[in-house]
Scaffold this motif. Structure first.
Motif, PDB file in Angstrom:
ATOM      1  N   TRP A  88       0.822  -1.214   0.000  1.00  0.00           N
ATOM      2  CA  TRP A  88       0.000   0.000   0.000  1.00  0.00           C
ATOM      3  C   TRP A  88       0.855   1.262   0.000  1.00  0.00           C
ATOM      4  O   TRP A  88       0.490   2.265  -0.603  1.00  0.00           O
ATOM      5  CB  TRP A  88      -0.970   0.005   1.176  1.00  0.00           C
ATOM      6  CG  TRP A  88      -2.125  -0.900   0.911  1.00  0.00           C
ATOM      7  CD1 TRP A  88      -2.377  -2.090   1.500  1.00  0.00           C
ATOM      8  CD2 TRP A  88      -3.158  -0.695  -0.051  1.00  0.00           C
ATOM      9  NE1 TRP A  88      -3.504  -2.662   0.972  1.00  0.00           N
ATOM     10  CE2 TRP A  88      -4.007  -1.808   0.011  1.00  0.00           C
ATOM     11  CE3 TRP A  88      -3.449   0.304  -0.955  1.00  0.00           C
ATOM     12  CZ2 TRP A  88      -5.125  -1.945  -0.797  1.00  0.00           C
ATOM     13  CZ3 TRP A  88      -4.561   0.171  -1.770  1.00  0.00           C
ATOM     14  CH2 TRP A  88      -5.384  -0.948  -1.680  1.00  0.00           C
ATOM     15  N   ALA A  89       2.001   1.211   0.645  1.00  0.00           N
ATOM     16  CA  ALA A  89       2.895   2.374   0.636  1.00  0.00           C
ATOM     17  C   ALA A  89       3.432   2.629  -0.767  1.00  0.00           C
ATOM     18  O   ALA A  89       3.513   3.778  -1.212  1.00  0.00           O
ATOM     19  CB  ALA A  89       4.047   2.163   1.615  1.00  0.00           C
ATOM     20  N   GLY A 149       0.276   3.736  -2.861  1.00  0.00           N
ATOM     21  CA  GLY A 149      -0.349   4.986  -2.441  1.00  0.00           C
ATOM     22  C   GLY A 149       0.582   6.164  -2.313  1.00  0.00           C
ATOM     23  O   GLY A 149       0.137   7.307  -2.366  1.00  0.00           O
ATOM     24  N   ALA A 150       1.870   5.926  -2.169  1.00  0.00           N
ATOM     25  CA  ALA A 150       2.760   7.058  -1.929  1.00  0.00           C
ATOM     26  C   ALA A 150       3.957   7.092  -2.863  1.00  0.00           C
ATOM     27  O   ALA A 150       4.282   8.131  -3.421  1.00  0.00           O
ATOM     28  CB  ALA A 150       3.240   7.037  -0.477  1.00  0.00           C
ATOM     29  N   ALA A 151       4.611   5.998  -3.060  1.00  0.00           N
ATOM     30  CA  ALA A 151       5.863   6.003  -3.819  1.00  0.00           C
ATOM     31  C   ALA A 151       5.649   6.187  -5.319  1.00  0.00           C
ATOM     32  O   ALA A 151       6.547   6.661  -6.014  1.00  0.00           O
ATOM     33  CB  ALA A 151       6.638   4.715  -3.561  1.00  0.00           C
ATOM     34  N   TYR A 211       3.551   8.251  -6.819  1.00  0.00           N
ATOM     35  CA  TYR A 211       3.262   9.632  -7.201  1.00  0.00           C
ATOM     36  C   TYR A 211       4.507  10.498  -7.389  1.00  0.00           C
ATOM     37  O   TYR A 211       4.569  11.249  -8.369  1.00  0.00           O
ATOM     38  CB  TYR A 211       2.282  10.258  -6.215  1.00  0.00           C
ATOM     39  CG  TYR A 211       0.925   9.637  -6.344  1.00  0.00           C
ATOM     40  CD1 TYR A 211       0.113   9.921  -7.430  1.00  0.00           C
ATOM     41  CD2 TYR A 211       0.466   8.717  -5.411  1.00  0.00           C
ATOM     42  CE1 TYR A 211      -1.123   9.323  -7.578  1.00  0.00           C
ATOM     43  CE2 TYR A 211      -0.765   8.113  -5.538  1.00  0.00           C
ATOM     44  CZ  TYR A 211      -1.557   8.424  -6.628  1.00  0.00           C
ATOM     45  OH  TYR A 211      -2.774   7.835  -6.772  1.00  0.00           O
TER      46      TYR A 211
END
Length: 124
Positions: free
Chosen positions: A90-91, A94-96, A98
């Motif tokens: 999920w990291a 959801g974050a890496a 972008y």
């Protein structure tokens, strides 16, 4: 004591460099404005370079982000045995992803602006 005024500074300028090339820019601009074969070649060249930059950015995004499901499928099926398994997935999703997309987008915009600047220099 008398104070003499400072001598006035004079600015010496030369002939602008663009005036030395006045024959070529007018001809190039008229070729584009009149939509001649040469003008169409200039515009087609700009469009091809813009398309090439867009396809390159898309290809990098597709390869990197498209390979994420393959990488995640290679992880053990029981993620509870793997430390931070679901959290890592999920990291990354959801974050890496972008910041990577922002870097590619900035590269594309700079490349497109450079293509347009080169084209404008050619026309002028």
């Amino acid at each position: 004591m008398s104070v003499e005024p400072a001598p006035r500074r004079e600015v010496v300028t030369g002939v602008p460099r663009r005036t030395a090339r006045m024959g070529r820019p007018v001809r190039t601009q008229s070729e584009i404005n009149e939509q001649t074969t040469l003008g169409a070649a200039y515009v087609r060249s700009l469009m091809r370079s813009q398309l090439r930059a867009g396809l390159a950015a898309f290809a990098v995004l597709a390869v990197v982000l498209g390979s994420l499901p393959v990488v995640f499928s290679l992880l053990p099926s029981d993620l509870s045995l793997w430390p931070a398994g679901p959290t890592l997935v999920w990291a990354v999703l959801g974050a890496a992803a972008y910041p990577f997309m922002i870097v590619i987008a900035r590269w594309y915009v700079r490349r497109a602006e450079r293509n347009e600047r080169d084209f404008a220099d050619l026309v002028e």
